[in-house]
Structure formats: C-alpha cells, structure tokens
Design a protein around this motif. Sequence first.
Motif, PDB file in Angstrom:
ATOM      1  N   VAL A 162      13.467 -27.025 -25.802  1.00  0.00           N
ATOM      2  CA  VAL A 162      12.262 -28.327 -25.866  1.00  0.00           C
ATOM      3  C   VAL A 162      13.054 -29.611 -24.867  1.00  0.00           C
ATOM      4  N   MET A 163      14.680 -29.439 -25.401  1.00  0.00           N
ATOM      5  CA  MET A 163      15.554 -30.538 -24.677  1.00  0.00           C
ATOM      6  C   MET A 163      15.806 -30.257 -23.424  1.00  0.00           C
ATOM      7  N   LEU A 164      16.096 -29.321 -23.152  1.00  0.00           N
ATOM      8  CA  LEU A 164      16.024 -28.177 -21.169  1.00  0.00           C
ATOM      9  C   LEU A 164      14.507 -28.756 -20.784  1.00  0.00           C
ATOM     10  N   LEU A 165      13.332 -28.584 -21.081  1.00  0.00           N
ATOM     11  CA  LEU A 165      12.871 -28.969 -20.455  1.00  0.00           C
ATOM     12  C   LEU A 165      12.724 -30.884 -20.457  1.00  0.00           C
ATOM     13  N   ALA A 166      12.917 -31.637 -21.316  1.00  0.00           N
ATOM     14  CA  ALA A 166      13.174 -32.646 -20.936  1.00  0.00           C
ATOM     15  C   ALA A 166      13.858 -33.090 -20.389  1.00  0.00           C
ATOM     16  N   PHE A 167      14.915 -32.322 -20.285  1.00  0.00           N
ATOM     17  CA  PHE A 167      16.438 -32.834 -19.302  1.00  0.00           C
ATOM     18  C   PHE A 167      15.877 -32.244 -18.202  1.00  0.00           C
ATOM     19  N   VAL A 168      15.544 -31.257 -17.400  1.00  0.00           N
ATOM     20  CA  VAL A 168      15.206 -31.069 -15.786  1.00  0.00           C
ATOM     21  C   VAL A 168      14.475 -31.935 -15.499  1.00  0.00           C
ATOM     22  N   PRO A 169      13.386 -33.226 -15.791  1.00  0.00           N
ATOM     23  CA  PRO A 169      12.628 -33.829 -15.495  1.00  0.00           C
ATOM     24  C   PRO A 169      13.057 -34.958 -15.021  1.00  0.00           C
ATOM     25  N   ALA A 170      14.255 -35.130 -16.159  1.00  0.00           N
ATOM     26  CA  ALA A 170      14.982 -36.557 -16.023  1.00  0.00           C
ATOM     27  C   ALA A 170      16.842 -36.097 -14.839  1.00  0.00           C
ATOM     28  N   GLY A 171      17.094 -35.303 -15.109  1.00  0.00           N
ATOM     29  CA  GLY A 171      18.119 -35.175 -13.971  1.00  0.00           C
ATOM     30  C   GLY A 171      17.300 -35.089 -12.437  1.00  0.00           C
ATOM     31  N   LEU A 172      16.204 -34.406 -12.151  1.00  0.00           N
ATOM     32  CA  LEU A 172      15.481 -34.905 -10.495  1.00  0.00           C
ATOM     33  C   LEU A 172      15.646 -36.235 -10.911  1.00  0.00           C
ATOM     34  N   ALA A 173      15.235 -37.409 -12.169  1.00  0.00           N
ATOM     35  CA  ALA A 173      14.787 -38.660 -11.480  1.00  0.00           C
ATOM     36  C   ALA A 173      15.832 -39.151 -11.071  1.00  0.00           C
ATOM     37  N   LEU A 174      17.388 -38.605 -11.503  1.00  0.00           N
ATOM     38  CA  LEU A 174      18.881 -38.651 -11.466  1.00  0.00           C
ATOM     39  C   LEU A 174      19.039 -38.624 -10.094  1.00  0.00           C
ATOM     40  N   ASN A 175      18.590 -37.526  -9.699  1.00  0.00           N
ATOM     41  CA  ASN A 175      18.938 -37.240  -8.808  1.00  0.00           C
ATOM     42  C   ASN A 175      18.420 -38.308  -7.360  1.00  0.00           C
TER      43      ASN A 175
END
Length: 203
Positions: A5-18
């Motif tokens: 669940v955390m990984l699924l939440a992290f991917v879009p958050a990380g892409l937004a930061l990128n």
Amino acid sequence: MVDPVMLLAFVPAGLALNLTPGADMMFCLGQGLRSGPRASVAASGGIALGAFIHTALAGLGLGALIGTVPVAFEVIRWIGVAYLIWLAVQTVRHSGSAGDVPAKSPRRAFRAGLFVNLTNPKVILFVLAFVPQFVVPEAGPVLGQFLIFGAVLSVGGFIINGAVGVFASGAGRRLAQGSRVLDWITASVFTALAIRLAILERT
C-alpha cells in the motif's frame, strides 16, 4: 520487504516530485543545450545514482549526521557552489574558440551530474523528511525499504530529467548556429544553480 500500500502511494508522490522543476532538471537542461542528448541522458544517470546514494545514506542513518552537524552541511554545500561556478567559468572561457570546443562526453557529463547531486546537501535533507513517511518498520528491514524507495525516485528522475535534456538538445542545435549565445545561456544556468545552492537554508 515494502508495504504494498505504501509503495502504491509512494510511486505517484515520487513522480510528482520528479516532475517539479529543480536543480537536477535545470542541470540536465544545461547539459542538453551545450552537449546534446547523449550528454544530457548521461548527466541524468549521474544525478539518479547520486539520489540513490543519498537515500542509501539516509537509510544507514548517515544522512542524519549531515542534517544535524552544521559544519558538514556547509562544507558540502560550498563545494557544490564552487563546482557549479567552475563549470560556468569554463563554459564562458572556451566560448567561441576556434573550431568550437567539443561537447562534453557522456562519461564526463555522468560524473558532473553525480558530483552536482552529491554536493547538494538539501537532497539528503529532503530524503530524510520525505521517505520515512512511507517506511513501515514492521514490513521488513528499514534500509531495504529506503533502497527500494530510492530506486523509485532515481528511475523516475532519470527518465524525466533525461527527457528534459533531450528536448533542450533540440533547441541547443538551433542555438548553436548563434555563436556564443548557447555558451552564455548554459553558463547562466550553472551560475543560477550555484546562487540557488549558496543561498539555500537548512530548513
């Protein structure tokens, strides 16, 4: 090893930061303008490796040292400032030289990207503030989770920053016909990054 669940939440958050324009993106843009698509992709690779190293250090707990020891923070920061200024000066010094100075090789661009990222202490402070929000100690070794999240950030950053550099290289080819203009634009990018790093605060 990582909570799904955390990984699924992290991917879009990380892409937004990128996708958020920052020093890494601007550096790749400068490489694309001056040295073409291969150099910009290589620089993006160096930056991605630097980001992964920062994340690994944070997972090992070494990042906390940089975040709490003012001297360590300042030394790394000013090394980065000096290096960016050196890049800007070298670009202007060789501007308009006979036959034009050869574009930076992918290997040199990779090293430059790695060095620029590693000498930006703000990156590791960001990692310390952002990544732990997604770490679940009960899910497995904390270091392993940091490394996985770091890999996600690095891959996303590599793709996005590299794409920006490749896009800029098209403009660079057109600007290359304009004598010294391209070199001065690139030097201005490096100088702006140096100023940004010089005036940044710890928080």
